[in-house]
Scaffold this motif. Structure first.
Motif, mmCIF file in Angstrom:
data_model
loop_
_atom_site.group_PDB
_atom_site.id
_atom_site.type_symbol
_atom_site.label_atom_id
_atom_site.label_comp_id
_atom_site.label_asym_id
_atom_site.label_seq_id
_atom_site.Cartn_x
_atom_site.Cartn_y
_atom_site.Cartn_z
ATOM 1 N N LEU A 66 -6.415 11.294 1.814
ATOM 2 C CA LEU A 66 -5.612 11.193 0.594
ATOM 3 C C LEU A 66 -6.385 11.683 -0.622
ATOM 4 N N CYS A 67 -7.673 11.419 -0.663
ATOM 5 C CA CYS A 67 -8.475 11.891 -1.797
ATOM 6 C C CYS A 67 -8.497 13.414 -1.845
ATOM 7 N N GLU A 112 -6.858 18.486 -4.238
ATOM 8 C CA GLU A 112 -6.286 19.829 -4.127
ATOM 9 C C GLU A 112 -5.035 19.989 -4.988
ATOM 10 N N LYS A 113 -4.238 18.922 -5.059
ATOM 11 C CA LYS A 113 -2.938 19.015 -5.720
ATOM 12 C C LYS A 113 -2.844 17.942 -6.813
ATOM 13 N N SER A 114 -3.339 18.259 -7.974
ATOM 14 C CA SER A 114 -3.351 17.281 -9.065
ATOM 15 C C SER A 114 -1.939 16.917 -9.509
ATOM 16 N N ASP A 115 -0.977 17.848 -9.360
ATOM 17 C CA ASP A 115 0.400 17.532 -9.735
ATOM 18 C C ASP A 115 1.001 16.494 -8.789
ATOM 19 N N TRP A 116 0.567 16.493 -7.521
ATOM 20 C CA TRP A 116 1.024 15.466 -6.582
ATOM 21 C C TRP A 116 0.495 14.096 -6.993
ATOM 22 N N TYR A 117 -0.742 14.071 -7.458
ATOM 23 C CA TYR A 117 -1.317 12.797 -7.894
ATOM 24 C C TYR A 117 -0.561 12.255 -9.108
ATOM 25 N N SER A 150 4.222 2.223 13.834
ATOM 26 C CA SER A 150 2.831 1.768 13.895
ATOM 27 C C SER A 150 1.879 2.870 13.443
ATOM 28 N N LYS A 151 2.196 4.123 13.777
ATOM 29 C CA LYS A 151 1.372 5.245 13.328
ATOM 30 C C LYS A 151 1.442 5.394 11.807
ATOM 31 N N VAL A 152 2.633 5.227 11.252
ATOM 32 C CA VAL A 152 2.782 5.291 9.796
ATOM 33 C C VAL A 152 1.962 4.188 9.139
ATOM 34 N N ASP A 153 1.989 2.999 9.725
ATOM 35 C CA ASP A 153 1.225 1.879 9.182
ATOM 36 C C ASP A 153 -0.273 2.175 9.227
ATOM 37 N N GLN A 154 -0.743 2.730 10.333
ATOM 38 C CA GLN A 154 -2.160 3.060 10.459
ATOM 39 C C GLN A 154 -2.575 4.114 9.438
ATOM 40 N N ARG A 155 -1.733 5.129 9.271
ATOM 41 C CA ARG A 155 -2.047 6.179 8.286
ATOM 42 C C ARG A 155 -2.043 5.597 6.876
ATOM 43 N N SER A 156 -1.080 4.731 6.593
ATOM 44 C CA SER A 156 -1.012 4.110 5.276
ATOM 45 C C SER A 156 -2.273 3.318 4.974
ATOM 46 N N ARG A 157 -2.739 2.575 5.957
ATOM 47 C CA ARG A 157 -3.962 1.802 5.764
ATOM 48 C C ARG A 157 -5.168 2.714 5.540
ATOM 49 N N ARG A 158 -5.211 3.810 6.282
ATOM 50 C CA ARG A 158 -6.318 4.755 6.114
ATOM 51 C C ARG A 158 -6.251 5.411 4.741
ATOM 52 N N TYR A 159 -5.056 5.815 4.323
ATOM 53 C CA TYR A 159 -4.890 6.387 2.991
ATOM 54 C C TYR A 159 -5.297 5.388 1.907
ATOM 55 N N ALA A 160 -4.933 4.123 2.094
ATOM 56 C CA ALA A 160 -5.267 3.104 1.094
ATOM 57 C C ALA A 160 -6.775 2.952 0.966
ATOM 58 N N SER A 161 -7.466 2.934 2.106
ATOM 59 C CA SER A 161 -8.924 2.808 2.086
ATOM 60 C C SER A 161 -9.566 4.004 1.388
ATOM 61 N N GLN A 162 -9.063 5.188 1.679
ATOM 62 C CA GLN A 162 -9.593 6.390 1.044
ATOM 63 C C GLN A 162 -9.327 6.378 -0.459
ATOM 64 N N TYR A 163 -8.124 5.998 -0.829
ATOM 65 C CA TYR A 163 -7.748 6.009 -2.244
ATOM 66 C C TYR A 163 -8.584 5.024 -3.044
ATOM 67 N N ASN A 164 -8.897 3.893 -2.445
ATOM 68 C CA ASN A 164 -9.733 2.903 -3.138
ATOM 69 C C ASN A 164 -11.108 3.459 -3.471
ATOM 70 N N CYS A 169 -11.692 6.688 -4.312
ATOM 71 C CA CYS A 169 -11.681 7.827 -5.235
ATOM 72 C C CYS A 169 -10.769 7.649 -6.445
ATOM 73 N N LYS A 170 -9.984 6.570 -6.498
ATOM 74 C CA LYS A 170 -8.997 6.467 -7.575
ATOM 75 C C LYS A 170 -9.642 6.373 -8.955
ATOM 76 N N ASP A 171 -10.809 5.733 -9.052
ATOM 77 C CA ASP A 171 -11.465 5.642 -10.356
ATOM 78 C C ASP A 171 -11.881 7.021 -10.839
ATOM 79 N N GLU A 172 -12.418 7.818 -9.936
ATOM 80 C CA GLU A 172 -12.857 9.160 -10.308
ATOM 81 C C GLU A 172 -11.662 10.046 -10.639
ATOM 82 N N LEU A 173 -10.581 9.902 -9.883
ATOM 83 C CA LEU A 173 -9.369 10.659 -10.184
ATOM 84 C C LEU A 173 -8.822 10.286 -11.551
ATOM 85 N N SER A 174 -8.789 8.992 -11.833
ATOM 86 C CA SER A 174 -8.186 8.509 -13.069
ATOM 87 C C SER A 174 -9.010 8.823 -14.301
#
Length: 204
Positions: free
Chosen positions: A33-34, A39-44, A177-191, A193-198
């Motif tokens: 997710l980071c 790559e896509k700041s407009d998506w963020y 279940s796959k969506v849930d796993q990906r969501s959890r992985r995305y959440a961990s990644q976002y945690n 990098c979100k400060d640096e993004l923001s």
């Protein structure tokens, strides 16, 4: 038009076309997710707007849209063929990043007033998923952080989820279940990098 001006105009048009192509292309690293937001700041920016408007954490719609379209702006269900030779339409009217069906998208436009929206626009698709998850919480009591059950309601519709139609679809439970796993992985990644993004790091 002078030759120099003509060349500048052509270059400008080509640059615009290239930028448009890049903005609609799937991210190069869809499993991170980071990297996607780098790559896509407009998506963020669209993800933050969705979160502010609907209260859904950004990793949940991103996981849902990855599953639905692989982040392809023009994704559609496959064409159906009679006897393998004659096309007779697609399985549904689903289209775009969110794979929203025509009727549901119309409901979204009417309820939100976003009448100029488009299913192949990422910002509109992100807002649509935020709206849908918000209604899922309101109608079915599903937490906006619960990617598994949000996806089941997204796939089956609010009435289908209420009637637990997904229990007869073992394959769908596996996908959720796959969506849930990906969501959890995305959440961990976002945690991470979100400060640096923001604060304007990376691509900003």
């Amino acid at each position: 038009m002078p030759q120099t001006s003509r060349r500048l105009a052509i270059c400008s048009l080509l640059g615009t076309a290239l930028l448009a192509g890049c903005s609609s292309a799937p991210p190069r690293k869809p499993d991170n997710l980071c990297a996607i937001f780098e790559e896509k700041s407009d998506w963020y920016a669209a993800a933050l707007d969705m979160n502010k408007r609907w209260g859904t954490p950004v990793h949940v719609p991103m996981a849902i849209m990855y599953q639905e379209s692989g982040f392809r702006h023009d994704a559609r269900p496959p064409m159906r063929w009679f006897l393998g030779l004659i096309p007779y339409g697609r399985a549904s009217s689903a289209y775009g990043y969110s794979q929203a069906k025509t009727g549901t998208w119309s409901d979204y436009e009417r309820e939100t007033g976003n009448s100029w929206s488009s299913r192949d626009d990422f910002s509109d698709a992100m807002d649509f998923v935020g709206w849908y998850t918000h209604k899922t919480q309101s109608l079915n009591g599903v937490s906006k952080w619960d990617a598994r059950n949000q996806y089941l309601a997204y796939h089956e519709g609010w009435g289908g989820y209420r009637n637990q139609s997904y229990n007869a679809k073992g394959w769908l439970l596996g996908v959720a279940s796959k969506v849930d796993q990906r969501s959890r992985r995305y959440a961990s990644q976002y945690n991470q990098c979100k400060d640096e993004l923001s604060t304007g790091g990376w691509f900003w």
